[in-house]
Scaffold this motif. Structure first.
Motif, PDB file in Angstrom:
ATOM      1  N   UNK A  29       0.825  -1.209   0.000  1.00 33.63           N
ATOM      2  CA  UNK A  29       0.000   0.000   0.000  1.00 33.63           C
ATOM      3  C   UNK A  29       0.861   1.260   0.000  1.00 33.63           C
ATOM      4  N   UNK A  30       1.924   1.249   0.812  1.00 28.77           N
ATOM      5  CA  UNK A  30       2.678   2.482   1.043  1.00 28.77           C
ATOM      6  C   UNK A  30       3.763   2.746   0.001  1.00 28.77           C
ATOM      7  N   UNK A  31       4.467   1.706  -0.446  1.00 24.71           N
ATOM      8  CA  UNK A  31       5.594   1.937  -1.354  1.00 24.71           C
ATOM      9  C   UNK A  31       5.173   2.654  -2.637  1.00 24.71           C
ATOM     10  N   UNK A 171      -7.571   0.284  -1.508  1.00 28.19           N
ATOM     11  CA  UNK A 171      -6.350  -0.513  -1.610  1.00 28.19           C
ATOM     12  C   UNK A 171      -5.652  -0.471  -2.952  1.00 28.19           C
ATOM     13  N   UNK A 172      -6.127   0.361  -3.885  1.00 25.59           N
ATOM     14  CA  UNK A 172      -5.526   0.405  -5.228  1.00 25.59           C
ATOM     15  C   UNK A 172      -4.474   1.512  -5.307  1.00 25.59           C
ATOM     16  N   UNK A 173      -3.456   1.392  -4.466  1.00 28.17           N
ATOM     17  CA  UNK A 173      -2.444   2.441  -4.390  1.00 28.17           C
ATOM     18  C   UNK A 173      -1.549   2.473  -5.624  1.00 28.17           C
ATOM     19  N   UNK A 307      -0.408   7.762   3.759  1.00 31.19           N
ATOM     20  CA  UNK A 307      -1.524   7.441   2.874  1.00 31.19           C
ATOM     21  C   UNK A 307      -1.741   5.942   2.736  1.00 31.19           C
ATOM     22  N   UNK A 308      -0.654   5.175   2.831  1.00 31.29           N
ATOM     23  CA  UNK A 308      -0.782   3.728   2.812  1.00 31.29           C
ATOM     24  C   UNK A 308      -1.302   3.167   4.121  1.00 31.29           C
TER      25      UNK A 308
END
Length: 464
Positions: A29-31, A171-173, A307-308
């Motif tokens: 999510x975060x990367x 979840x669509x980062x 944000x993640x």
């Protein structure tokens, strides 16, 4: 059919935020968000690098515009934080109708915000610059042109914030990252073309930087809208839902207003610091502007990490899974502190190199080297404070993070800077940043502990 849908008659699949191992989920999510935020930081710096080649006054004009731009970003990002938290929590609670209403209401609120800031840009840009740099008419003229374009056409950035967060909330980062990259790359490519008049385009100078920025935002927004309509099947965006829903508005701004206030306070702080520094020399405000551009390389990845994290803890908080909530928080804090330490090392060891990005004069370098070294001491504490504030926002105590921000920037930082400025020694003014961060970390630790206790009690009651 994607991984969020299920065949008729089959048991519905759990969203990955509720089942995937936390470490792998946070990384996934975060990367992408951290990468996209780094690119955002890059194009902000590239923007200023090109402008600094015009003149120091041109760079100062863009730097002094930061409080107004920051206020616009505060409203857009703060509203998006509220949308993100409500939508993720609604999905975790299996409330599809509320999730859809959150999306529609969020779009409506973003469009309204764009109209407000267009009016601010058109009518208030000139008096804003006159209040800061009346003695240098060239700065006033260039800065006014820059902000009128950036704010007058702000519908792009507000839509970009909103639709990117709809992707993040489900979840669509990676898709959100693609939209941000597209906007940032567009800006980077167009900057020199419009600023210096390349490829047959007119030479627009500082105004050209604003045009490139706005066009990049529109590209990101359009792509984010398409991604949501084509790929985001967890929410249903319909024109009939793009209207104010009383419950959704209340919930969005319950989380969003403290975030807006916190970032708006940053605008007030920047405006105040510019006024304090301009008394010493306009070059000091250029150094402060350069610092804000450079530090974005450190802070933007932290915001991407945030944000993640937010949808993960919001979803699992809604699903009453405390072990997943707190493991996510611990991993995020550890990562943020590590990133900030690397930033501290960079500011301590190569400050002159960092300043040279902006074609710094000898005077700007002499002022800037001690400034960057002193201010960066606050980085050692800032990572924890940022994550702690977001945790409070995401699980129902947004006022805590607002109190921390008010105390840090208005109660401690600005008064400390003003008092230190009375000594007549510019280098002492920079110490107001570490002083303020000490107050921030103290309050953040107290409020995070309270939030953990109350959240655990609520999740325990939900499990009973």
């Amino acid at each position: 059919m994607n991984d969020q849908t299920h065949a008729a008659g089959a048991a519905p699949q759990e969203n990955k935020m509720g089942v995937m191992p936390v470490g792998r989920l946070l990384a996934g999510m975060a990367v992408p968000m951290m990468i996209s935020m780094l690119v955002q930081a890059l194009y902000n710096v590239v923007d200023s690098v090109f402008v600094s080649r015009i003149s120091e006054n041109a760079f100062n004009a863009v730097s002094l515009a930061f409080p107004l731009q920051s206020l616009m970003i505060a409203v857009g990002a703060g509203t998006a934080v509220g949308i993100n938290a409500l939508l993720s929590r609604s999905l975790g609670e299996k409330k599809q109708d509320m999730a859809d209403r959150a999306a529609g209401t969020g779009i409506f609120l973003s469009l309204c915000s764009a109209v407000v800031f267009a009016l601010i840009g058109i009518f208030l840009s000139w008096p804003f610059f006159m209040a800061q740099a009346k003695s240098v008419p060239e700065i006033v003229e260039m800065g006014t042109a820059y902000t009128r374009i950036c704010l007058g056409l702000s519908v792009g950035i507000f839509c970009q914030f909103c639709f990117e967060r709809l992707l993040q909330s489900t979840g669509r980062t990676t898709l959100a990252m693609i939209t941000q990259l597209a906007g940032a790359i567009t800006n980077i490519v167009l900057d020199p073309i419009f600023i210096f008049g390349l490829l047959g385009m007119p030479k627009l100078g500082v105004a050209g930087a604003a045009v490139a920025t706005v066009l990049g935002q529109f590209v990101g927004a359009i792509l984010a809208i398409i991604m949501n309509l084509k790929c985001n099947h967890d929410i249903h965006i319909r024109s009939s839902l793009i209207r104010p829903d009383k419950v959704a508005v209340k919930e969005i701004y319950r989380v969003g207003i403290p975030s807006i206030v916190m970032q708006s306070i940053g605008s007030i702080m920047t405006f105040g610091m510019n006024k304090i520094l301009f008394v010493f020399t306009p070059t000091a405000t250029a150094v402060f502007g350069a610092y804000f551009k450079i530090q974005s390389f450190i802070f933007m990845p932290i915001f991407g990490l945030n944000n993640g994290m937010v949808p993960i803890i919001s979803y699992n908080y809604g699903a009453a899974r405390p072990e997943r909530v707190w493991k996510t928080v611990r991993l995020t804090i550890f990562t943020a502190v590590a990133i900030m330490f690397l930033g501290f090392l960079a500011f301590q060891t190569i400050p002159a190199t960092l300043l040279s990005l902006f074609d710094a004069s000898a005077e700007m370098t002499a002022i800037g080297i001690p400034a960057l070294r002193i201010i960066s001491i606050s980085f050692l504490l800032a990572g924890f404070c940022i994550i702690a504030g977001s945790v409070c926002q995401a699980i129902g105590n947004p006022m805590y993070s607002m109190v921390v921000s008010v105390c840090r920037q208005l109660v401690v930082l600005l008064p400390a800077a003003w008092l230190l400025a009375q000594t007549g020694r510019l280098e002492l003014v920079w110490w107001s940043f570490p002083i303020a961060e000490i107050a921030s970390v103290t309050l953040s630790a107290i409020f995070l502990r309270r939030t953990v206790r109350s959240a655990n009690a609520r999740m325990k009651a939900a499990q009973a």
